[in-house]
Write a protein that holds these residues in place. Sequence first.
Motif, PDB file in Angstrom:
ATOM      1  N   LEU A   1       0.851  -1.184   0.000  1.00 22.12           N
ATOM      2  CA  LEU A   1       0.000   0.000   0.000  1.00 22.12           C
ATOM      3  C   LEU A   1       0.890   1.239   0.000  1.00 22.12           C
ATOM      4  O   LEU A   1       1.659   1.471   0.941  1.00 22.12           O
ATOM      5  CB  LEU A   1      -0.903  -0.001   1.234  1.00 22.12           C
ATOM      6  N   ILE A   2       0.786   2.037  -1.046  1.00 24.53           N
ATOM      7  CA  ILE A   2       1.572   3.264  -1.154  1.00 24.53           C
ATOM      8  C   ILE A   2       0.980   4.315  -0.216  1.00 24.53           C
ATOM      9  O   ILE A   2      -0.207   4.634  -0.282  1.00 24.53           O
ATOM     10  CB  ILE A   2       1.566   3.797  -2.599  1.00 24.53           C
ATOM     11  N   LEU A   3       1.828   4.842   0.677  1.00 25.26           N
ATOM     12  CA  LEU A   3       1.385   5.850   1.632  1.00 25.26           C
ATOM     13  C   LEU A   3       1.940   7.224   1.273  1.00 25.26           C
ATOM     14  O   LEU A   3       3.064   7.322   0.748  1.00 25.26           O
ATOM     15  CB  LEU A   3       1.835   5.476   3.047  1.00 25.26           C
ATOM     16  N   PRO A   4       1.210   8.276   1.561  1.00 22.68           N
ATOM     17  CA  PRO A   4       1.701   9.630   1.267  1.00 22.68           C
ATOM     18  C   PRO A   4       3.007   9.922   1.991  1.00 22.68           C
ATOM     19  O   PRO A   4       3.176   9.573   3.164  1.00 22.68           O
ATOM     20  CB  PRO A   4       0.576  10.531   1.793  1.00 22.68           C
ATOM     21  N   GLY A   5       3.935  10.542   1.281  1.00 19.26           N
ATOM     22  CA  GLY A   5       5.187  10.976   1.900  1.00 19.26           C
ATOM     23  C   GLY A   5       6.210   9.888   2.110  1.00 19.26           C
ATOM     24  O   GLY A   5       7.298  10.160   2.640  1.00 19.26           O
ATOM     25  N   LEU A   6       5.917   8.654   1.689  1.00 18.98           N
ATOM     26  CA  LEU A   6       6.842   7.534   1.923  1.00 18.98           C
ATOM     27  C   LEU A   6       7.293   6.902   0.602  1.00 18.98           C
ATOM     28  O   LEU A   6       7.503   5.688   0.514  1.00 18.98           O
ATOM     29  CB  LEU A   6       6.183   6.490   2.825  1.00 18.98           C
ATOM     30  N   ARG A   7       7.465   7.745  -0.399  1.00 17.71           N
ATOM     31  CA  ARG A   7       7.848   7.272  -1.733  1.00 17.71           C
ATOM     32  C   ARG A   7       9.161   6.484  -1.702  1.00 17.71           C
ATOM     33  O   ARG A   7       9.271   5.395  -2.271  1.00 17.71           O
ATOM     34  CB  ARG A   7       7.968   8.482  -2.663  1.00 17.71           C
ATOM     35  N   LYS A   8      10.164   6.995  -1.005  1.00 19.82           N
ATOM     36  CA  LYS A   8      11.468   6.329  -0.975  1.00 19.82           C
ATOM     37  C   LYS A   8      11.406   5.023  -0.194  1.00 19.82           C
ATOM     38  O   LYS A   8      12.106   4.057  -0.532  1.00 19.82           O
ATOM     39  CB  LYS A   8      12.521   7.270  -0.406  1.00 19.82           C
ATOM     40  N   ASP A   9      10.592   4.971   0.837  1.00 20.22           N
ATOM     41  CA  ASP A   9      10.413   3.726   1.582  1.00 20.22           C
ATOM     42  C   ASP A   9       9.819   2.650   0.673  1.00 20.22           C
ATOM     43  O   ASP A   9      10.239   1.479   0.710  1.00 20.22           O
ATOM     44  CB  ASP A   9       9.494   3.947   2.780  1.00 20.22           C
ATOM     45  N   SER A  10       8.837   3.033  -0.138  1.00 20.69           N
ATOM     46  CA  SER A  10       8.238   2.087  -1.079  1.00 20.69           C
ATOM     47  C   SER A  10       9.290   1.549  -2.048  1.00 20.69           C
ATOM     48  O   SER A  10       9.312   0.351  -2.360  1.00 20.69           O
ATOM     49  CB  SER A  10       7.110   2.762  -1.862  1.00 20.69           C
ATOM     50  N   MET A  11      10.178   2.414  -2.496  1.00 24.78           N
ATOM     51  CA  MET A  11      11.220   1.990  -3.423  1.00 24.78           C
ATOM     52  C   MET A  11      12.178   1.000  -2.760  1.00 24.78           C
ATOM     53  O   MET A  11      12.608   0.021  -3.385  1.00 24.78           O
ATOM     54  CB  MET A  11      11.987   3.210  -3.933  1.00 24.78           C
TER      55      MET A  11
END
Length: 307
Positions: free
Chosen positions: A220-230
């Motif tokens: 689940l993509i969360l706001p502000g956590l783009r780099k964590d998702s990567m």
Amino acid sequence: MQKTTCELCPRKCYRSESNPGFCGAKEWAQVALSLLHFWEEPPISGTKGSGTVFFSGCNLRCVYCQNHLISVPKKNKNATIKTFSQEIKPADLSQIFFDLAAQGAHNINLVTPTPHIHQIRQALIIAKQAGLTLPVIYNSSAYENVAALRSLDGLIDVYLPDLKYINEAVAINYSQAPGYWPTASRAVLEMARQVNAITNKSFILDEQGLLKKGLLIRHLILPGLRKDSMLILDWIANNLPKDTPVSLLAQYFPTHQAHLYQQINRKITAFEYNSIIEHFFSCGLTTGYMQKREAAQHNYVPDFSSQ
């Protein structure tokens, strides 16, 4: 229920009937809703729907939980646990599986099963001995101990973990889940081992294109956590076959207590969404399901209160 230390997840609660522990689980599995669900990934929902069983209680406390009506134990004036659910013994739970099969379900989809692993195991043994042949899907947050998962070895056909966080502070802040990443990453590797998704093909589809066996990882993509998702995508690419199916969920919208957290009190942006999808391909992964950003709305959440 006698007092005992629960070993299903890292919390290791000291549980009894009067004190069910963090997740709210009792002696028997608590079922909130069972139905044919059409909003899963295409190889799960198919054309007839996934036979989904929503369990009450959860060992996470996600402040943005879309299923908070059933995941968060409520307390009435007498301080007893109260949720939208009913307690189901294993034999009755196995009958629910057969009822869903009779409705045409492509599979049996167990949602938030972790607090009820022992009861689910018994129900699956009963059902399989009685002739249940549908693939069984284990749909969890991956915040569970490897030993607990090993008790299900041979009973689960498809593992569907939502790999949420890689950052310890974020996991604690948004889900009260200390040690989430080391726990969840070990759990996913155990899931992969059980369904031969490490050394063999990571997933098997039947002639209809439905998932028959394997591992499908959600994030689940969360706001502000783009780099964590990567970073999570990098871990998948480096530790599992490149063809491991990954479902990138764009359905996040502020709900439950998310309004109290400024960073996540919004939907994800087009930039966040597109950059994560681009990273999916750049890190070498080959099989993915990309949810449209239009899915971020209340319409996709089951109505638990009417049950």
